[in-house]
Design an enzyme around this catalytic site. Structure first.
Site, PDB file in Angstrom:
ATOM      1  N   GLY A  36      53.310  40.324  18.266  1.00  0.00           N
ATOM      2  CA  GLY A  36      53.408  39.691  16.932  1.00  0.00           C
ATOM      3  C   GLY A  36      52.135  39.655  16.109  1.00  0.00           C
ATOM      4  N   THR A  68      56.056  40.264  26.299  1.00  0.00           N
ATOM      5  CA  THR A  68      55.837  41.608  26.869  1.00  0.00           C
ATOM      6  C   THR A  68      56.383  41.730  28.285  1.00  0.00           C
ATOM      7  OG1 THR A  68      53.657  40.929  27.630  1.00  0.00           O
ATOM      8  CG2 THR A  68      53.758  42.042  25.497  1.00  0.00           C
ATOM      9  N   LYS A 137      46.271  48.374  38.267  1.00  0.00           N
ATOM     10  CA  LYS A 137      46.851  48.903  39.504  1.00  0.00           C
ATOM     11  C   LYS A 137      47.125  50.405  39.367  1.00  0.00           C
ATOM     12  CE  LYS A 137      50.873  48.680  42.534  1.00  0.00           C
ATOM     13  NZ  LYS A 137      51.767  47.792  43.270  1.00  0.00           N
ATOM     14  N   HIS A 286      13.175  14.359  54.472  1.00  0.00           N
ATOM     15  CA  HIS A 286      13.020  15.156  53.246  1.00  0.00           C
ATOM     16  C   HIS A 286      13.035  16.655  53.523  1.00  0.00           C
ATOM     17  CE1 HIS A 286      12.585  11.902  50.443  1.00  0.00           C
ATOM     18  NE2 HIS A 286      11.786  11.296  51.293  1.00  0.00           N
ATOM     19  N   ASN A 428       4.287  26.421  52.324  1.00  0.00           N
ATOM     20  CA  ASN A 428       3.639  27.034  53.477  1.00  0.00           C
ATOM     21  C   ASN A 428       3.808  26.158  54.720  1.00  0.00           C
ATOM     22  OD1 ASN A 428       2.430  29.370  52.267  1.00  0.00           O
ATOM     23  ND2 ASN A 428       1.025  28.007  51.190  1.00  0.00           N
ATOM     24  N   PHE A 476       1.696  35.262  56.954  1.00  0.00           N
ATOM     25  CA  PHE A 476       0.336  35.635  57.361  1.00  0.00           C
ATOM     26  C   PHE A 476      -0.730  34.764  56.715  1.00  0.00           C
ATOM     27  CE2 PHE A 476       0.932  38.946  53.906  1.00  0.00           C
ATOM     28  CZ  PHE A 476      -0.011  38.431  53.029  1.00  0.00           C
ATOM     29  N   ASP A 481      -9.905  30.959  56.472  1.00  0.00           N
ATOM     30  CA  ASP A 481     -10.115  29.499  56.440  1.00  0.00           C
ATOM     31  C   ASP A 481      -9.083  28.717  57.258  1.00  0.00           C
ATOM     32  OD1 ASP A 481      -8.044  30.007  54.682  1.00  0.00           O
ATOM     33  OD2 ASP A 481      -8.978  29.032  52.939  1.00  0.00           O
TER      34      ASP A 481
HETATM   35  O1  93A Z   1      52.870  33.694  26.452  1.00  0.00           O
HETATM   36  S1  93A Z   1      52.533  34.863  27.179  1.00  0.00           S
HETATM   37  O2  93A Z   1      52.074  34.649  28.488  1.00  0.00           O
HETATM   38  N1  93A Z   1      53.834  35.817  27.338  1.00  0.00           N
HETATM   39  C1  93A Z   1      53.810  37.140  27.150  1.00  0.00           C
HETATM   40  O3  93A Z   1      54.818  37.794  27.464  1.00  0.00           O
HETATM   41  C2  93A Z   1      52.640  37.753  26.569  1.00  0.00           C
HETATM   42  N2  93A Z   1      52.369  39.039  26.271  1.00  0.00           N
HETATM   43  C3  93A Z   1      51.141  39.097  25.736  1.00  0.00           C
HETATM   44  N3  93A Z   1      51.413  35.669  26.378  1.00  0.00           N
HETATM   45  C4  93A Z   1      51.509  37.007  26.209  1.00  0.00           C
HETATM   46  N4  93A Z   1      50.604  37.859  25.672  1.00  0.00           N
HETATM   47  C5  93A Z   1      49.312  37.468  25.106  1.00  0.00           C
HETATM   48  O4  93A Z   1      49.476  37.288  23.709  1.00  0.00           O
HETATM   49  C6  93A Z   1      48.211  38.460  25.206  1.00  0.00           C
HETATM   50  O5  93A Z   1      47.492  38.367  26.433  1.00  0.00           O
HETATM   51  C7  93A Z   1      47.302  38.129  24.019  1.00  0.00           C
HETATM   52  O6  93A Z   1      46.298  37.202  24.393  1.00  0.00           O
HETATM   53  C8  93A Z   1      48.236  37.462  23.034  1.00  0.00           C
HETATM   54  C9  93A Z   1      48.385  38.270  21.799  1.00  0.00           C
HETATM   55  O7  93A Z   1      49.365  37.741  20.982  1.00  0.00           O
HETATM   56  P1  93A Z   1      49.474  38.161  19.434  1.00  0.00           P
HETATM   57  O8  93A Z   1      49.433  39.621  19.370  1.00  0.00           O
HETATM   58  O9  93A Z   1      50.823  37.616  18.988  1.00  0.00           O
HETATM   59  O10 93A Z   1      48.337  37.521  18.717  1.00  0.00           O
END
Ligand code: 93A
Length: 527
Positions: A36, A68, A137, A286, A428, A476, A481
């Site tokens: 968004g 996401t 990953k 101490h 020391n 050392f 002295d």
């Molecule tokens: O609320 S969330 O944990 N759920 C999600 O599915 C999700 N996907 C991306 N937050 C989520 N994000 C985070 O939104 C990203 O890590 C980023 O920090 C942020 C970006 O949101 P925007 O593009 O709406 O500013």
């Protein structure tokens, strides 16, 4: 078979540098997907972008909690290139080759005054770290970028490589990605770890300054009344990676609550007494041993350790390397004010005797076997110094006689005893000893010669005869002295690392005084 980056997903809370990065990706023909807020920013700046919700066909729901978290996103990231193509086609998943994410600003949120638990919870990013981890990953095929400072580097590499990144870069960025999510979860754990929920409402109150775990490795054992001084807050943590009898593993059998300084001093005393076989006693004040001795039994060891410096032993910490027995316990109780007593075991009879002094902290730490290889940490302002624990210890076979005079068998035994003690004295460090008993300890001076003088003064003040004693020096001698001071006090034999540019002069001084001297070749600074 290096594939160019064709599709990227950008989802950032901190939008610094994202426009330039998106623009550069677009210029390389990369298709952009975005969430968004990020999508709106790009579109407002005429950068072609598709909203993730349009791509997945699923709207962002629950005020963005789920945006996401969708198979078309994670399938697109995690797909094994060259293996999962059919599955992707069956599910209308397109590959996502590059992901740029930075997370909800949890740290900034909880740092704001008046932040409620609810505010904090809403700022726990779930979808972001999930994409970061998926991409990291699959770094063999995908590029994860979590730091704005890496935008330029990625673009430059794509320009130089027909639109792809190198495996080396992708792996490096994957490490940064896991560091990022680990630090993020660490922050959340630390924040939650200081809270107790109040069940009546959504609020929770701050219970303690110190969280339940620290860096996920250290678990809080107890909050302390205060730190080194009463205006400092403090807590004691146990290292979960260490399985060795220690002050941290010890069980307190009786007495007042341990203080910060009690714990630090008990550690010094216990670690020193661990060096010895046969009945031994270490008394610390101490952070420095003020009396160390061997004996035919614990009572004799304690008796002799006490004799080194009864003035300093007052209010000290006493450590033993064997089960504390009734006679020794009785001798301590009859003789001195003591803050802490620690031993691997404490007999029931000894417990009953010490019970008469209700304030005395009595600790049982269990038997130690081998020593764990661990790291030592030292905080400096703005940073952290890390090193191996000082596990080094030379044996008789390792030392080299450098003087004309040979040490006697008795002296060699005393040299090794004295050397072990010196390892636990702040630099020391100069230790005088005879017959398995410290005669004088000079600690923490800025010049070695003063530590030597102090050891002599201490011995004289307690009426201990230095004649025929041995001396250990943790490092050392830079000048002769210190040797002259030792000779004047009556020292007949010296153990030290050697290695000074004036070693010849130092050895000549020992020969001149008719002293024996051995080199260990190993130094034991302790600061
Ligand atoms: O609320 S969330 O944990 N759920 C999600 O599915 C999700 N996907 C991306 N937050 C989520 N994000 C985070 O939104 C990203 O890590 C980023 O920090 C942020 C970006 O949101 P925007 O593009 O709406 O500013």
């Amino acid at each position: 078979n290096v594939r160019p980056i064709r599709r990227a997903l950008l989802s950032v809370s901190d939008k610094t540098g994202i426009l330039e990065f998106a623009q550069a990706l677009h210029a390389q023909g990369v298709e952009l997907l975005s969430t968004g807020g990020t999508a709106k920013l790009l579109a407002d700046n005429n950068i072609p972008v598709m909203e993730v919700s349009d791509y997945t066909g699923h709207p962002e729901i629950m005020d963005g909690r789920v945006k996401t978290l969708h198979p078309k996103i994670h399938g697109g990231i995690l797909a094994r290139r060259g293996i999962d193509e059919i599955v992707m086609e069956q599910n209308a998943i397109k590959p996502i080759d590059l992901v740029t994410v930075n997370l909800y600003p949890f740290a900034e949120t909880v740092a704001k005054p008046g932040c409620t638990l609810a505010d904090a919870v809403e700022n726990i990013d779930i979808g972001g770290p999930t994409m970061v981890r998926s991409t990291a990953k699959n770094h063999k095929d995908t590029t994860i970028v979590v730091n704005a400072k890496d935008y330029g580097r990625v673009i430059a590499e794509m320009q130089a490589n027909n639109g792809s990144t190198t495996l080396e870069t992708r792996f490096d960025l994957a490490i940064a990605a896991f560091e990022h999510t680990a630090a993020y979860d660490g922050m959340i754990a630390n924040y939650f770890g200081t809270m107790v929920p109040a069940h009546s409402n959504d609020e929770c109150h701050d219970d303690s300054t110190f969280p339940r775990t620290f860096n996920s490795q250290f678990v809080k054992k107890q909050d302390l009344r205060y730190g080194e001084n009463s205006h400092q807050k403090a807590a004691f943590y146990v290292d979960t990676q260490i399985d060795e009898a220690s002050v941290a593993s010890a069980i307190q059998l009786q007495g007042k609550a341990l203080s910060y300084n009690n714990i630090a001093d008990t550690d010094s005393a216990l670690e020193c007494v661990k060096e010895f076989e046969g009945p031994a006693c270490v008394i610390v004040k101490h952070a420095n041993p003020c009396g160390v001795a061997l004996g035919a039994n614990l009572l004799e060891a304690y008796d002799r350790a006490f004799k080194t410096d009864p003035t300093s032993a007052f209010g000290g910490i006493i450590a033993f390397n064997q089960e504390l027995d009734a006679q020794t316990a009785q001798a301590i109780v009859d003789r001195q004010f003591v803050e802490v007593i620690i031993a691997p075991k404490v007999s029931q009879a000894a417990r009953d005797i010490i019970a008469a002094k209700a304030n005395v902290r009595l600790l049982e730490c269990g038997e130690w076997n081998t020593k764990t290889t661990t790291l030592d940490y030292k905080r400096v302002n703005g940073g952290l110094l890390i090193q191996d624990r000082d596990q080094g210890m030379v044996n008789l076979e390792d030392v080299k006689v450098v003087s004309k005079r040979q040490p006697t068998a008795e002296q060699l035994k005393d040299l090794m005893f004295c050397w072990k003690v010196a390892k636990f004295v702040k630099s020391n460090a100069i230790v005088y000893a005879k017959d398995g008993m410290t005669i004088g300890v000079g600690a923490g001076q800025m010049s070695r010669v003063y530590s030597a003088k102090i050891a002599g003064i201490k011995a004289a003040d307690e009426g201990l005869v230095v004649e025929n004693s041995v001396m250990a020096s943790d490092a050392f001698f830079p000048f002769r002295d210190g040797i002259d001071a030792a000779a004047a006090a009556g020292i007949s034999c010296i153990i030290q690392p050697g290695g000074s540019i004036r070693d010849e002069e130092i050895i000549a001084a020992a020969d001149e005084h008719g002293m024996a001297m051995v080199f260990t070749g190993m130094r034991h600074f302790r600061h």
